[in-house]
Design an enzyme around this catalytic site. Structure first.
Site, PDB file in Angstrom:
ATOM      1  N   TYR A  33      -4.572 -13.890  15.214  1.00 31.82           N
ATOM      2  CA  TYR A  33      -3.334 -13.912  14.418  1.00 31.82           C
ATOM      3  C   TYR A  33      -2.866 -15.364  14.245  1.00 31.82           C
ATOM      4  CZ  TYR A  33       1.389 -13.259  12.734  1.00 31.82           C
ATOM      5  OH  TYR A  33       2.535 -13.338  11.972  1.00 31.82           O
ATOM      6  N   PRO A  92       8.147 -18.452  10.212  1.00 33.85           N
ATOM      7  CA  PRO A  92       9.186 -17.949  11.124  1.00 33.85           C
ATOM      8  C   PRO A  92       8.686 -17.699  12.539  1.00 33.85           C
ATOM      9  CG  PRO A  92       8.849 -16.501   9.199  1.00 33.85           C
ATOM     10  CD  PRO A  92       7.666 -17.388   9.320  1.00 33.85           C
ATOM     11  N   VAL A 106      -4.093  -5.835  -0.601  1.00 37.67           N
ATOM     12  CA  VAL A 106      -4.482  -7.215  -0.945  1.00 37.67           C
ATOM     13  C   VAL A 106      -5.900  -7.549  -0.478  1.00 37.67           C
ATOM     14  CG1 VAL A 106      -2.107  -8.100  -1.021  1.00 37.67           C
ATOM     15  CG2 VAL A 106      -3.402  -8.237   1.130  1.00 37.67           C
ATOM     16  N   ARG A 156       0.826  -1.212   0.000  1.00 35.24           N
ATOM     17  CA  ARG A 156       0.000   0.000   0.000  1.00 35.24           C
ATOM     18  C   ARG A 156       0.857   1.258   0.000  1.00 35.24           C
ATOM     19  NH1 ARG A 156      -3.127  -1.392   5.335  1.00 35.24           N
ATOM     20  NH2 ARG A 156      -0.958  -1.948   5.734  1.00 35.24           N
ATOM     21  N   ARG A 157       2.001   1.246   0.683  1.00 33.22           N
ATOM     22  CA  ARG A 157       2.810   2.473   0.813  1.00 33.22           C
ATOM     23  C   ARG A 157       3.719   2.647  -0.408  1.00 33.22           C
ATOM     24  NH1 ARG A 157       5.164   1.349   6.650  1.00 33.22           N
ATOM     25  NH2 ARG A 157       4.938  -0.745   5.808  1.00 33.22           N
ATOM     26  N   PHE A 165       6.947  -5.421  12.233  1.00 33.61           N
ATOM     27  CA  PHE A 165       5.827  -6.261  12.674  1.00 33.61           C
ATOM     28  C   PHE A 165       5.284  -5.850  14.048  1.00 33.61           C
ATOM     29  CE2 PHE A 165       4.415 -10.119  14.934  1.00 33.61           C
ATOM     30  CZ  PHE A 165       3.443 -10.595  14.073  1.00 33.61           C
ATOM     31  N   LYS A 199      -2.666 -17.710  10.716  1.00 33.27           N
ATOM     32  CA  LYS A 199      -1.455 -18.360  10.218  1.00 33.27           C
ATOM     33  C   LYS A 199      -1.630 -19.886  10.161  1.00 33.27           C
ATOM     34  CE  LYS A 199       0.854 -14.665   9.293  1.00 33.27           C
ATOM     35  NZ  LYS A 199       1.143 -14.285   7.909  1.00 33.27           N
TER      36      LYS A 199
HETATM   37  N1  NAP Z   1       8.286 -10.348  12.038  1.00 35.45           N
HETATM   38  C1  NAP Z   1       7.879 -11.468  12.608  1.00 35.45           C
HETATM   39  O1  NAP Z   1       8.195 -11.745  13.783  1.00 35.45           O
HETATM   40  C2  NAP Z   1       7.056 -12.457  11.804  1.00 35.45           C
HETATM   41  C3  NAP Z   1       7.087 -13.792  12.218  1.00 35.45           C
HETATM   42  C4  NAP Z   1       6.343 -14.726  11.499  1.00 35.45           C
HETATM   43  C5  NAP Z   1       5.608 -14.336  10.410  1.00 35.45           C
HETATM   44  N2  NAP Z   1       5.568 -13.026  10.037  1.00 35.45           N
HETATM   45  C6  NAP Z   1       4.769 -12.682   8.843  1.00 35.45           C
HETATM   46  O2  NAP Z   1       5.626 -12.228   7.835  1.00 35.45           O
HETATM   47  C7  NAP Z   1       4.930 -11.337   6.967  1.00 35.45           C
HETATM   48  C8  NAP Z   1       5.738 -10.057   6.804  1.00 35.45           C
HETATM   49  O3  NAP Z   1       5.859  -9.428   8.059  1.00 35.45           O
HETATM   50  P1  NAP Z   1       7.081  -8.508   8.485  1.00 35.45           P
HETATM   51  O4  NAP Z   1       7.634  -9.075   9.726  1.00 35.45           O
HETATM   52  O5  NAP Z   1       7.980  -8.281   7.329  1.00 35.45           O
HETATM   53  O6  NAP Z   1       6.262  -7.181   8.915  1.00 35.45           O
HETATM   54  P2  NAP Z   1       6.301  -5.675   8.352  1.00 35.45           P
HETATM   55  O7  NAP Z   1       7.695  -5.148   8.361  1.00 35.45           O
HETATM   56  O8  NAP Z   1       5.267  -4.947   9.137  1.00 35.45           O
HETATM   57  O9  NAP Z   1       5.819  -5.838   6.836  1.00 35.45           O
HETATM   58  C9  NAP Z   1       4.481  -6.176   6.526  1.00 35.45           C
HETATM   59  C10 NAP Z   1       4.200  -5.861   5.085  1.00 35.45           C
HETATM   60  O10 NAP Z   1       2.848  -6.232   4.788  1.00 35.45           O
HETATM   61  C11 NAP Z   1       2.268  -5.167   4.031  1.00 35.45           C
HETATM   62  N3  NAP Z   1       0.823  -5.138   4.203  1.00 35.45           N
HETATM   63  C12 NAP Z   1       0.106  -5.100   5.340  1.00 35.45           C
HETATM   64  N4  NAP Z   1      -1.198  -5.028   5.057  1.00 35.45           N
HETATM   65  C13 NAP Z   1      -1.318  -5.004   3.696  1.00 35.45           C
HETATM   66  C14 NAP Z   1      -2.397  -4.921   2.799  1.00 35.45           C
HETATM   67  N5  NAP Z   1      -3.666  -4.858   3.224  1.00 35.45           N
HETATM   68  N6  NAP Z   1      -2.141  -4.933   1.464  1.00 35.45           N
HETATM   69  C15 NAP Z   1      -0.873  -5.006   1.012  1.00 35.45           C
HETATM   70  N7  NAP Z   1       0.200  -5.082   1.805  1.00 35.45           N
HETATM   71  C16 NAP Z   1      -0.028  -5.078   3.144  1.00 35.45           C
HETATM   72  C17 NAP Z   1       2.948  -3.895   4.538  1.00 35.45           C
HETATM   73  O11 NAP Z   1       2.939  -2.912   3.508  1.00 35.45           O
HETATM   74  P3  NAP Z   1       2.017  -1.606   3.470  1.00 35.45           P
HETATM   75  O12 NAP Z   1       1.734  -1.215   4.889  1.00 35.45           O
HETATM   76  O13 NAP Z   1       2.853  -0.619   2.713  1.00 35.45           O
HETATM   77  O14 NAP Z   1       0.800  -2.039   2.714  1.00 35.45           O
HETATM   78  C18 NAP Z   1       4.376  -4.382   4.754  1.00 35.45           C
HETATM   79  O15 NAP Z   1       5.124  -4.264   3.574  1.00 35.45           O
HETATM   80  C19 NAP Z   1       3.549 -11.162   7.577  1.00 35.45           C
HETATM   81  O16 NAP Z   1       2.636 -12.009   6.919  1.00 35.45           O
HETATM   82  C20 NAP Z   1       3.737 -11.584   9.028  1.00 35.45           C
HETATM   83  O17 NAP Z   1       2.549 -12.036   9.602  1.00 35.45           O
HETATM   84  C21 NAP Z   1       6.295 -12.070  10.705  1.00 35.45           C
END
Ligand code: NAP
Length: 254
Positions: free
Chosen positions: A153, A183, A61, A38-39, A190, A157
């Site tokens: 959440y 992960p 999405v 989105r950003r 996050f 997942k």
């Molecule tokens: N970090 C962790 O500890 C962790 C662990 C396990 C799994 N995960 C999963 O890994 C994935 C990525 O997370 P991250 O840790 O990289 O977090 P992050 O740095 O917050 O990145 C999340 C991304 O998702 C995008 N997003 C959120 N809502 C959206 C929407 N409605 N449409 C399109 N894009 C959207 C955000 O972009 P915009 O805001 O620009 O749209 C951002 O680029 C997620 O699915 C998360 O649940 C994270």
């Protein structure tokens, strides 16, 4: 690039964290990158860094029509997507279910579950027609191991995990591969998102320990995608060495 390497990858949530790191990892290997989020300002910075082999797509999405339009409007050189990284996702809040904000639950379900299915459904027919492709979904250890406040959440997942396995069944014989990457705690935006922008609360999550990094996850995603076509990595679960499992909770009388 070798013949077993993908030529084009579509990454959702590429404006931050795992998605941005994954975009950089694939671009470094000479793969064309479609970076969606989105950003747009963030995506523009990433595109400048990656050069002409990157295409940015402003996309929420959760918007089903926008997802299908974005895929239909891909320019010809980006249209044959080899790898879809369904990474866009979020956690909101860490309170108990009985106090949860239903709007936050809706947003997690709409993004982590429904958004992921829209992107998959929009891109999959092309992969099946070409007899080649790979869907890599971002699950989480939260989909397997419960923790207090994980509620929706974790449920979202668990959906990603099971949907990935069921996709594999549907795609049997098509040559299209499916991987679920799950992960543990990783230092991205996050936790800042989870705590409504409270950076101090987010930093406390990772204080005094070495969490996974976005690059660690990008490497795992790239590794799965770079396997030869006869290899399907079903699931990768990875955690920080400093993170492991809690005991079961027991309420004792008296
Ligand atoms: N970090 C962790 O500890 C962790 C662990 C396990 C799994 N995960 C999963 O890994 C994935 C990525 O997370 P991250 O840790 O990289 O977090 P992050 O740095 O917050 O990145 C999340 C991304 O998702 C995008 N997003 C959120 N809502 C959206 C929407 N409605 N449409 C399109 N894009 C959207 C955000 O972009 P915009 O805001 O620009 O749209 C951002 O680029 C997620 O699915 C998360 O649940 C994270």
């Amino acid at each position: 690039m070798t013949s077993t390497q993908p030529a084009t990858v579509f990454i959702t949530g590429a404006s931050s964290g795992f998605g941005a790191a994954t975009a950089r990892r694939f671009a470094a290997a000479g793969v064309r990158v479609i970076a969606a989020a989105r950003r747009v300002d963030r995506l523009d910075d990433l595109a400048k860094e990656l050069g002409p082999s990157a295409l940015t797509v402003a996309l929420d999405v959760r918007d089903r029509d926008a997802v299908f339009a974005a895929v239909a409007l891909l320019p010809p050189e980006f249209a044959a997507v080899d790898v879809l990284v369904n990474n866009a996702g979020l956690a909101l809040g860490l309170g108990p279910a009985q106090e949860a904000d239903l709007d936050e639950w809706d947003q997690m379900i709409d993004t982590n579950c429904k958004g992921l299915t829209y992107c998959t459904r929009a891109i999959l027919p092309g992969m099946v027609a070409r007899g080649r492709g790979h869907v890599i979904n971002l699950g989480s250890v939260a989909g397997t191991y419960p923790y207090p406040g994980g509620n929706v959440y974790g449920g979202s997942k668990a959906f990603v995990h099971q949907f990935s396995l069921d996709l594999r069944s549907d795609l049997h014989g098509t040559g299209v591969r499916v991987t679920s990457v799950e992960p543990g705690m990783a230092d991205t935006e996050f936790s800042t998102v989870r705590f409504g922008g409270d950076k101090e609360q987010a930093d406390a999550v990772y204080a005094g320990m070495q969490p996974l990094t976005a690059d660690d996850i990008a490497e795992a995603i790239y590794w799965a995608a770079a396997q030869p076509p006869h290899v399907n990595v079903n699931r990768i679960e990875l955690m920080a060495t400093a993170q492991s499992f809690a005991p079961f909770q027991v309420t004792r009388e008296g």
